[in-house]
Design a protein around this motif. Structure first.
Motif, PDB file in Angstrom:
ATOM      1  N   PHE A   1       0.237   0.499  -2.644  1.00 40.86           N
ATOM      2  CA  PHE A   1      -0.767   0.738  -3.684  1.00 40.86           C
ATOM      3  C   PHE A   1      -2.118   0.136  -3.292  1.00 40.86           C
ATOM      4  N   LEU A   2      -2.121  -1.126  -2.842  1.00 36.79           N
ATOM      5  CA  LEU A   2      -3.385  -1.776  -2.483  1.00 36.79           C
ATOM      6  C   LEU A   2      -4.032  -1.105  -1.274  1.00 36.79           C
ATOM      7  N   GLU A   3      -3.211  -0.631  -0.335  1.00 40.50           N
ATOM      8  CA  GLU A   3      -3.764   0.081   0.813  1.00 40.50           C
ATOM      9  C   GLU A   3      -4.522   1.321   0.363  1.00 40.50           C
ATOM     10  N   SER A   4      -3.979   2.032  -0.638  1.00 38.05           N
ATOM     11  CA  SER A   4      -4.650   3.223  -1.162  1.00 38.05           C
ATOM     12  C   SER A   4      -5.955   2.854  -1.856  1.00 38.05           C
ATOM     13  N   VAL A   5      -5.936   1.754  -2.627  1.00 36.08           N
ATOM     14  CA  VAL A   5      -7.157   1.314  -3.321  1.00 36.08           C
ATOM     15  C   VAL A   5      -8.242   0.945  -2.312  1.00 36.08           C
ATOM     16  N   VAL A   6      -7.878   0.214  -1.260  1.00 37.01           N
ATOM     17  CA  VAL A   6      -8.854  -0.161  -0.240  1.00 37.01           C
ATOM     18  C   VAL A   6      -9.399   1.079   0.469  1.00 37.01           C
ATOM     19  N   ASP A   7      -8.525   2.057   0.735  1.00 35.49           N
ATOM     20  CA  ASP A   7      -8.967   3.283   1.384  1.00 35.49           C
ATOM     21  C   ASP A   7     -10.006   4.013   0.532  1.00 35.49           C
ATOM     22  N   ASP A   8      -9.791   4.028  -0.790  1.00 34.62           N
ATOM     23  CA  ASP A   8     -10.779   4.649  -1.685  1.00 34.62           C
ATOM     24  C   ASP A   8     -12.123   3.916  -1.594  1.00 34.62           C
ATOM     25  N   LEU A   9     -12.085   2.573  -1.544  1.00 36.75           N
ATOM     26  CA  LEU A   9     -13.336   1.816  -1.454  1.00 36.75           C
ATOM     27  C   LEU A   9     -14.048   2.075  -0.123  1.00 36.75           C
ATOM     28  N   ARG A  10     -13.270   2.252   0.949  1.00 40.73           N
ATOM     29  CA  ARG A  10     -13.899   2.585   2.229  1.00 40.73           C
ATOM     30  C   ARG A  10     -14.657   3.911   2.123  1.00 40.73           C
TER      31      ARG A  10
ATOM     32  N   GLN B   1     -15.106   3.101 -11.232  1.00 47.41           N
ATOM     33  CA  GLN B   1     -14.523   3.789 -10.074  1.00 47.41           C
ATOM     34  C   GLN B   1     -13.309   3.023  -9.552  1.00 47.41           C
ATOM     35  N   ALA B   2     -13.391   1.678  -9.575  1.00 40.89           N
ATOM     36  CA  ALA B   2     -12.257   0.878  -9.099  1.00 40.89           C
ATOM     37  C   ALA B   2     -11.047   1.059 -10.010  1.00 40.89           C
ATOM     38  N   ILE B   3     -11.280   1.064 -11.334  1.00 40.36           N
ATOM     39  CA  ILE B   3     -10.167   1.269 -12.271  1.00 40.36           C
ATOM     40  C   ILE B   3      -9.601   2.676 -12.110  1.00 40.36           C
ATOM     41  N   ALA B   4     -10.481   3.664 -11.931  1.00 42.12           N
ATOM     42  CA  ALA B   4     -10.017   5.043 -11.724  1.00 42.12           C
ATOM     43  C   ALA B   4      -9.164   5.141 -10.474  1.00 42.12           C
ATOM     44  N   SER B   5      -9.592   4.465  -9.415  1.00 40.00           N
ATOM     45  CA  SER B   5      -8.823   4.481  -8.166  1.00 40.00           C
ATOM     46  C   SER B   5      -7.453   3.854  -8.371  1.00 40.00           C
ATOM     47  N   ALA B   6      -7.412   2.731  -9.138  1.00 46.90           N
ATOM     48  CA  ALA B   6      -6.129   2.060  -9.372  1.00 46.90           C
ATOM     49  C   ALA B   6      -5.157   2.968 -10.096  1.00 46.90           C
ATOM     50  N   HIS B   7      -5.636   3.699 -11.103  1.00 47.33           N
ATOM     51  CA  HIS B   7      -4.748   4.610 -11.843  1.00 47.33           C
ATOM     52  C   HIS B   7      -4.361   5.821 -11.000  1.00 47.33           C
ATOM     53  N   ARG B   8      -5.324   6.378 -10.289  1.00 51.27           N
ATOM     54  CA  ARG B   8      -5.055   7.600  -9.552  1.00 51.27           C
ATOM     55  C   ARG B   8      -4.109   7.358  -8.380  1.00 51.27           C
ATOM     56  N   ARG B   9      -4.186   6.163  -7.811  1.00 49.95           N
ATOM     57  CA  ARG B   9      -3.374   5.864  -6.636  1.00 49.95           C
ATOM     58  C   ARG B   9      -2.003   5.285  -6.993  1.00 49.95           C
ATOM     59  N   LEU B  10      -1.735   5.040  -8.274  1.00 49.53           N
ATOM     60  CA  LEU B  10      -0.471   4.438  -8.669  1.00 49.53           C
ATOM     61  C   LEU B  10       0.678   5.421  -8.479  1.00 49.53           C
ATOM     62  N   ARG B  11       1.679   5.021  -7.700  1.00 50.25           N
ATOM     63  CA  ARG B  11       2.877   5.833  -7.461  1.00 50.25           C
ATOM     64  C   ARG B  11       4.085   5.030  -7.921  1.00 50.25           C
ATOM     65  N   LEU B  12       4.759   5.523  -8.958  1.00 51.27           N
ATOM     66  CA  LEU B  12       5.895   4.808  -9.526  1.00 51.27           C
ATOM     67  C   LEU B  12       7.151   5.033  -8.701  1.00 51.27           C
ATOM     68  N   GLY B  13       8.068   4.058  -8.756  1.00 49.66           N
ATOM     69  CA  GLY B  13       9.340   4.180  -8.061  1.00 49.66           C
ATOM     70  C   GLY B  13      10.326   5.030  -8.858  1.00 49.66           C
TER      71      GLY B  13
END
Length: 466
Positions: free
Chosen positions: A330-339, A307-319
């Protein structure tokens, strides 16, 4: 007089015809030669690209060699300081890795005399370091610990390691130089390819011109009227307009394809995340169907990591460059998913403080996994019996220093925790941190709880270059 004029006209016509045929032959030769040269150059580019890939593999093996030396030295020092035989296992594994990595390097640079010479120097230094470590371990094992510690406290081991690092850096710099040379060869080959294409275009233009003039002459010979010539001109202009329209359409198509590729790149990470989320759901389903506590615990840990790896890929926004991203966002989005994945009955708050940092997409994914492991471990172990608590997650940059810090006010670290081994989560964090040239450190938090700090020096240097 009339016969002489006719002969002269015939001779002139023959010369013009011969000239046109010669131009056609030369043009065809240019086209065929340029096409053959282009094929040859393309094969050369493929070979050069293979060399570039080999260079990257040589660099990776060199880094693996120095990491194995560091691991072996860590095992040696751990054994001398504690006399715990458990440290000898990692030490022996690291020694075996050193030998394998060195042999792999010898095989890969067999056709490079300069690199073989450098490897010979490195081999002598590696052997000296191995002898030094083996001697100290043997002394300690035979009850002569003071002698072993005297060797350890001397500058011999440190001098050897510094010499090894310098030698391997020279080795890697030599490979970097070879990589630059190969890239220059690729660039020269590309330029030659452009010249070949231009030669083919010149031949095609010459051939087209020769055929056009010949056709025009034949038409003028047959038609001999201005109306036919005007019609031919109009047809040619219409052809040019059609070609222009086709070129515009091709350019518009290329722009659409570029936009589609950009969208596809953005969508790929989301699809990967969704696929991993499906795997996580399947693991959760299997967990609910098993009755074994050990299996349920293993499936729960696997589900959490997927789930953590899925969150990292799903939340990745390229410039805009499609290669980098903002680490803080990016990390804020990952933490939000964990919450959101936390059970409703758990009263654990997570507070964040991330410095803005531009990093590559690959590093972002790895960083997200490390963050997920740290937070998951804190939620799982720091607050037993569903007790409430707080977790602080920070990413701080100070010059070239970048640190990822996770603190909690939970029950703290158990006194018997093994910093060198730890569980699977600790091993994952340690291995991923090494990709950035760092190691995690564990400490008690003032006021209760625990603090885990992961230094990321390589990430700091990359951020400064950006």
């Amino acid at each position: 007089m009339t016969d002489a004029t006719s002969d002269l006209g015939l001779a002139t016509a023959v010369r013009k015809q011969s000239g046109r045929l010669l131009a056609i032959v030369i043009s065809l030769a240019l086209i065929v030669g340029a096409a053959g040269s282009a094929l040859f150059l393309v094969r050369g580019v493929d070979s050069q690209l293979s060399d570039v890939v080999k260079t990257f593999e040589v660099r990776r093996q060199a880094r693996e060699l120095i990491l194995a030396l560091v691991d072996a030295e860590t095992g040696q020092r751990g054994y001398l300081l504690t006399l715990d035989p458990q440290y000898l296992g990692p030490y022996r594994d690291a020694v075996a890795t050193i030998d394998r990595a060195y042999q792999d390097l010898v095989t890969m640079v067999a056709d490079t005399p300069a690199q073989k010479l450098l490897l010979g120097l490195i081999a002598d230094q590696v052997k000296q370091k191995q002898v030094e470590m083996a001697n100290t371990i043997a002394l300690a094992s035979s009850g002569r610990l003071p002698e072993a510690m005297e060797i350890l406290r001397s500058d011999t081991g440190q001098t050897l390691m510094e010499g090894l690092r310098a030698a391997i850096r020279r080795f890697i710099l030599e490979e970097d130089g070879r990589l630059v040379e190969r890239n220059a060869e690729v660039e020269r080959t590309r330029q030659l390819l452009v010249v070949a294409i231009l030669a083919a275009l010149a031949g095609a233009v010459t051939l087209t011109y020769a055929l056009f003039t010949r056709t025009q002459h034949q038409v003028s010979e047959l038609a001999r009227n201005r109306t036919t010539l005007l019609l031919q001109k109009e047809e040619l202009e219409e052809h040019v307009r059609e070609r222009t329209a086709e070129a515009e359409e091709a350019r518009a198509h290329a722009e659409r394809e570029r936009a589609r590729v950009e969208t596809l790149l953005q969508d790929t990470n989301h699809r990967i995340g969704n696929s991993l989320a499906t795997v996580s759901s399947l693991l959760g389903l299997q967990q609910s169907r098993t009755t074994s506590p050990a299996v349920r615990s293993a499936l729960e840990a696997a589900q959490s990591r997927v789930q953590a790896i899925a969150s990292a890929h799903r939340r990745l926004r390229l410039g805009d460059d499609l290669e980098t991203t903002d680490a803080a966002e990016f990390l804020e989005s990952v933490v939000d998913d964990l919450r959101q994945t936390q059970p409703s009955e758990r009263q654990i708050s997570v507070e964040t403080d991330f410095d803005p940092l531009v990093i590559s997409a690959r590093d972002a994914t790895t960083l997200g996994i490390v963050m997920g492991e740290l937070l998951t471990n804190a939620m799982k172990h720091a607050f037993p019996d569903d007790r409430p608590g707080r977790i602080w997650a920070r990413l701080k940059q100070e010059g070239e220093s970048v640190r990822l810090i996770v603190e909690d006010d939970g029950c703290g670290l158990p006194p018997e925790i093994d910093r060198a081994e730890g569980g699977l989560g600790s091993m994952i964090i340690r291995q991923l941190a090494r990709q950035f040239g760092g190691e995690p450190s564990f400490a008690a938090r003032p006021g209760g709880g625990a603090t885990v700090t992961v230094a990321l020096p390589a990430l700091g240097r990359q951020a400064l270059r950006e």
